[in-house]
Design an enzyme around this catalytic site. Structure first.
Site, PDB file in Angstrom:
ATOM      1  N   THR A  50      -3.418  -1.053  -6.261  1.00 59.09           N
ATOM      2  CA  THR A  50      -4.294  -2.421  -6.439  1.00 59.09           C
ATOM      3  C   THR A  50      -4.991  -2.888  -5.672  1.00 59.09           C
ATOM      4  O   THR A  50      -5.340  -2.831  -4.742  1.00 59.09           O
ATOM      5  CB  THR A  50      -3.453  -3.719  -6.922  1.00 59.09           C
ATOM      6  OG1 THR A  50      -2.859  -3.337  -8.191  1.00 59.09           O
ATOM      7  CG2 THR A  50      -3.958  -4.910  -7.129  1.00 59.09           C
ATOM      8  N   CYS A  51      -3.566  -2.137  -3.691  1.00 58.31           N
ATOM      9  CA  CYS A  51      -4.179  -3.304  -2.732  1.00 58.31           C
ATOM     10  C   CYS A  51      -4.857  -1.856  -1.828  1.00 58.31           C
ATOM     11  O   CYS A  51      -5.775  -3.131  -1.449  1.00 58.31           O
ATOM     12  CB  CYS A  51      -2.792  -3.163  -1.383  1.00 58.31           C
ATOM     13  SG  CYS A  51      -1.120  -3.526  -2.563  1.00 58.31           S
ATOM     14  N   SER A  52      -5.315  -0.389  -2.840  1.00 56.93           N
ATOM     15  CA  SER A  52      -5.851   0.089  -1.616  1.00 56.93           C
ATOM     16  C   SER A  52      -7.198   0.129  -2.525  1.00 56.93           C
ATOM     17  O   SER A  52      -8.448   0.518  -1.901  1.00 56.93           O
ATOM     18  CB  SER A  52      -5.454   1.343  -1.740  1.00 56.93           C
ATOM     19  OG  SER A  52      -4.606   1.543  -1.011  1.00 56.93           O
TER      20      SER A  52
END
Length: 245
Positions: A50-52
């Site tokens: 999700t962060c990337s």
């Protein structure tokens, strides 16, 4: 125990150990926050899905609008060491965001956001949240709900931008398929630039992205082929008609 909302309080006083140009540099919270308006978003880990895929890229994409609306800097914070964060920065679209390593978890702990993710093999990491900080004082926090997993509902870039200015217009973005030496492609790119539409250029070659890919995506064999915000526009004449509207 509920994660604390620290609105109205000052950010923790921490010194971050950062690697810049192959040298160690100390970055203090005063350097980051004093006299400035800063958006911070914190996440469980560099390179995580999700962060990337969403969290960092969208803040980077909306950065010009944040800057137009009084934000001086956007900071992405994670409980990772500086080497990991520097490699993640190279891997990501992050030119408009400062990636800050909270390697010892001191800032996250001071925020009350240090959580145990040993079930994932992560150890102690930051809970996902975002905040607006003015001159070191936290004005607004968006903290993800305390549910199992890695919720991502409120700490996104669009929610923060809407809080800062509900009338702010996110920039339109385009994808344009081109070939080297194509005059119509140059014309289309110029039109996009004149209309302040940033674009990703995908070059059609004999290897990688080929004419077959173009036919599969746009059902067309000529370039340029343009998409704006996911909507298929067509060639340069189609783009001109679209922009005239």
């Amino acid at each position: 125990m509920a994660l604390p909302n620290r609105e109205g309080q000052t950010v923790p006083n921490v010194t971050f150990r950062v690697r810049e140009n192959n040298e160690w540099v100390n970055v203090t919270t005063d350097e980051i926050f004093k006299g400035k308006t800063v958006v911070v978003f914190s996440l469980p880990g560099a390179f995580t899905p999700t962060c990337s895929s969403t969290h960092l890229p969208r803040f980077n994409e909306l950065a010009p609008v944040f800057f137009e609306n009084g934000v001086d800097e956007i900071v992405c914070l994670s409980v990772n060491d500086t080497f990991v964060m520097n490699e993640w920065a190279k891997d990501q679209e992050s030119d408009n965001v400062r990636l800050l390593p909270d390697g010892n978890g001191e800032f996250s702990d001071g925020m009350g956001m240090l959580v145990n993710k040993e079930d994932l093999g992560f150890g102690m990491r930051s809970w996902r949240y975002s905040m607006l900080v003015k001159d070191g004082v936290i004005e607004k926090m968006f903290i993800e709900p305390e549910v199992p997993g890695d919720p991502f509902e409120v700490s996104d870039a669009d929610t923060m931008l809407n809080y800062i200015n509900s009338n702010a217009q996110p920039p339109r973005v385009a994808t344009i398929f081109t070939k080297v030496g194509c005059p119509f492609c140059a014309k289309a790119k110029s039109m996009l630039e004149d209309n302040n539409i940033s674009y990703e250029e995908i070059l059609i070659t004999n290897s990688g992205v080929t004419s077959r890919t173009l036919r599969a995506v746009a059902n067309a064999g000529t370039v340029p082929q343009i998409f704006i915000e996911g909507e298929y526009i067509g060639g340069s004449d189609d783009l001109e008609a679209f922009l005239a509207k």
